[in-house]
Design an enzyme around this catalytic site. Structure first.
Site, PDB file in Angstrom:
ATOM      1  N   VAL A 192      65.898 -82.893-104.597  1.00 51.46           N
ATOM      2  CA  VAL A 192      64.616 -82.819-105.301  1.00 51.46           C
ATOM      3  C   VAL A 192      63.565 -83.537-104.464  1.00 51.46           C
ATOM      4  CG1 VAL A 192      63.367 -83.384-107.415  1.00 51.46           C
ATOM      5  CG2 VAL A 192      65.798 -82.793-107.519  1.00 51.46           C
ATOM      6  N   ASP A 193      62.512 -82.804-104.068  1.00 45.61           N
ATOM      7  CA  ASP A 193      61.485 -83.370-103.196  1.00 45.61           C
ATOM      8  C   ASP A 193      60.116 -82.863-103.631  1.00 45.61           C
ATOM      9  OD1 ASP A 193      59.927 -84.420-101.237  1.00 45.61           O
ATOM     10  OD2 ASP A 193      61.023 -83.568 -99.558  1.00 45.61           O
ATOM     11  N   SER A 194      59.382 -83.702-104.346  1.00 49.36           N
ATOM     12  CA  SER A 194      58.050 -83.306-104.813  1.00 49.36           C
ATOM     13  C   SER A 194      57.037 -83.242-103.682  1.00 49.36           C
ATOM     14  CB  SER A 194      57.566 -84.295-105.884  1.00 49.36           C
ATOM     15  OG  SER A 194      57.467 -85.604-105.349  1.00 49.36           O
TER      16      SER A 194
END
Length: 292
Positions: A73-75
Site C-alpha cells: 500500500v503506497d499512497s
C-alpha cells in the site's frame, strides 16, 4: 561474551594510552577524535533501536482473480502497478491493453507493458474492481496506488494499523510476513560516487555510505525516496497514442541549476543524481549532497 567485551575494552584503553603518549601528535589526536565520534554514533544507534525502531512497510493480503497476493500500500504512487510475473500468475496477461505501453519516467525509468482496465481484487471480505499498469522493473508483485485508494475511499489508519474501507477494515501484515525481496533488490541498485565517500543510487537517488546496502523501507514507488512518485507515460514507436494520465514534464534540468551545484564543489554526475532525487529543487539537492 563478557570476556571478549573485557578484552575489547582493554585493547581500546591500551590504544588510547599509546596515542596520548604524544599529546602534540596531530594524527594521534585525530584518531582519538574519531574513536570518540564512533562511540557517540554507536550510542546514538543503540538509543534509536530502543526508542525509535524502523517502521516496516505497509502490506495487506489480497486476491486478484482468485490468486493470493501480498499487496504493497503506497499512497505516494500515482497509479496501481502490477509486475508481469504477478499478472501471469493471476491469469490476466491476456487482458493487457498494449496501447498503453511505453516508458514510465520519474526517479528512474521502467518499461510499461500495458494496462489491464478491470480485474476483480478481493481485500478482506469485499470484492472490488481495479485497474492495473503492468510494469517491469518493480520488485513488488502488486502496488496499490493513490488511484485505487481514492476510488474506494480507503484510509490508512496507522493508530489501528489497518487499511480502513467504508465497508471493512484490513490489518496490515506484521514484519515477519512482509516479502524480503525489497531489500535484496535495493542492495543490487547501481550507484555512482557521492560526496564525502558516499554512494548515490541511480534509480532511487538514495544517499548512503560507500559499500553499504540500501536500508529496507525505501519507497518503491518512485523507488523511493523523496516524496510522491511522478510518472510520464510515453507510447512506444509505431503505436497509437492512447489516453493517458496527466504527466509532469520529462526529467531535464536547466544548465544553471547544474552549474550552481558544480560551483559548490560537486561533480556533474553528483549534481544530476541529486536533482533527480529532488525533482529539480536546487536548494534541496544541495542539502542532500551536503548530508554526505
Amino acid at each position: 561474551m563478557k570476556r571478549e567485551e573485557n578484552e575489547r575494552v582493554r585493547e581500546r584503553e591500551l590504544q588510547i594510552r599509546l596515542l596520548n603518549e604524544d599529546p602534540f601528535n596531530v594524527d594521534a589526536q585525530r584518531k582519538i577524535e574519531e574513536m570518540i565520534r564512533k562511540d557517540q554514533v554507536m550510542e546514538n544507534a543503540a538509543h534509536a533501536m530502543e526508542h525509535t525502531p524502523e517502521v516496516s512497510m505497509l502490506y495487506i493480503n489480497a486476491e486478484v482473480n482468485g490468486h493470493p497476493v501480498k499487496a504493497f500500500v503506497d499512497s505516494g504512487a500515482q497509479a496501481t502497478i502490477m509486475s508481469p510475473s504477478c499478472a501471469e500468475a493471476c491469469n490476466i496477461m491476456r487482458l493487457i491493453d498494449t496501447r498503453y505501453s511505453g516508458i514510465a519516467k520519474g526517479v528512474g525509468t521502467a518499461k510499461i507493458l500495458g494496462r489491464v482496465h478491470s480485474a476483480v481484487i478481493k481485500i478482506g471480505s469485499a470484492e472490488m474492481p481495479c485497474s492495473f499498469m503492468v510494469m517491469e522493473g518493480k520488485d513488488v508483485d502488486l502496488l496499490l496506488g493513490l488511484d485505487m485508494l481514492k476510488r474506494h475511499q480507503a484510509c490508512i489508519d496507522l493508530r489501528k494499523n489497518k487499511l480502513v474501507f467504508p465497508h471493512d477494515e484490513v490489518d496490515f501484515l506484521p514484519e515477519s510476513e512482509i516479502p524480503k525481496y525489497m531489500a535484496e533488490a535495493q542492495a543490487k541498485e547501481p550507484t555512482i560516487p557521492g560526496p564525502g565517500g558516499t554512494e548515490i543510487g541511480t534509480q532511487t537517488g538514495a544517499v548512503r555510505p560507500a559499500g553499504s546496502t540500501a536500508a529496507p523501507g525505501a519507497n518503491l514507488t518512485s523507488a523511493s525516496s523523496s516524496g510522491p512518485s511522478q510518472t510520464v507515460f510515453q507510447p512506444t514507436p509505431g503505436q497509437p497514442a492512447a489516453p493517458r494520465p496527466a504527466a509532469p514534464a520529462a526529467q531535464s534540468f536547466p544548465q544553471a541549476s547544474i552549474d550552481q551545484l558544480q560551483s559548490l564543489g560537486f561533480s556533474r554526475e553528483e549534481a544530476l543524481a541529486a536533482l533527480s532525487a529532488t525533482e529539480g529543487d536546487v536548494e534541496y539537492a544541495a542539502g542532500l549532497l551536503y548530508q554526505g
